[in-house]
Design a protein around this motif. Sequence first.
Motif: not given
Length: 348
Positions: A204-223
């Motif tokens: 997402t937007r040039g960032v790579k997140a590597k997950v095995l088993g987890t809970s998280f939130n990603i917010r990636n809206y324009e502007r």
Amino acid sequence: MRKEKDISDDQLEHIIDALEDQQPVTDKETQDMAELLLHAGECCSSGMFDADSAWQSFKHKANNKRRRIYVAWSAVAAAILLLFVYRSVVYWTDDLLPLTLFTAVDGQNNIVLNYGNENTVIIVDSCIDLTSAKNDKHIKYSIQTPVGKNVHVLLPDSSMIQLNAKSSLTYQLSAVSGQRNVTLDGEGYFDVKRDTLHPFIIQTRGVKAKVLGTSFNIRNYEREQLHITLVKGSLALEDSSNSQKIMKPGEDAELLINGDLLIKETKVENSVLWTQGYFVFDNIPLSEMMAEIGRWYNLNIKATNKEVTTRHIHFRCHRSLSIDTIVDILNEVGYFKLERKDNTIFIK
């Protein structure tokens, strides 16, 4: 709309007379002229100077007197008039054109699932369950949500994702490594099924997140700034320069303008309460808050007072409230004014 007053007729006369003067000017006269021009420039930048009138007056006087203007002063006059016109255009454009924070979307108001080699499209009402679908390396799943709706998605690997309004997600197994590849635009809450043999990789937007088993939130809206908030488990993040960082529960990673990731502690519940039907704005710019409201209610959001859009807001309410109720509540804040006209909210 004009400001308090224009430059006076006497001042305008003085400028034109000096520019038309055939006699050499002294140092003192040059200094006086410089001060006068500086004053005129200030009038122009504040919106007090009427460049149109100045030009017409200048032409009228020049035609009547039929006097010869020194080339040097002609160049100065032209430069000054161009400066007035340029500054006036910039001033009026900035004053008349509001800043658009969100544009309402016409048309599609359904959640859409797209998958398979033949790009089969399915319109979805509420949720998507892909657990019975074949977890095939050749099938790419794509989900889009419209404004005003979110959706629960169960992927073929049993991972759960909740997508917020106006978001899109793709999912596919890698044909080479078997890793689970995901891309996200918008906002999503992830509860990833642990599988050490098949890492869950989000781009997402040039960032790579590597997950095995987890809970998280990603917010990636324009502007808006990219935010990744970890609820439980761990995340390995990698930015565009291949720099790696490990997140712990209760932390938020923000992508800075220079491409670096800033990780700090945060209130996790504020980042995930949207999944329970709430707007939660905790010390964020008014511009981002109003864009979120526009995204949910599908309204145009425009700011005629740009300064207030940078102010930070603390506000929480349920998404079931009517937009008119929310506007009334926010207008009680005091240092800005919201006005709704049809499908547009103006920030004043």
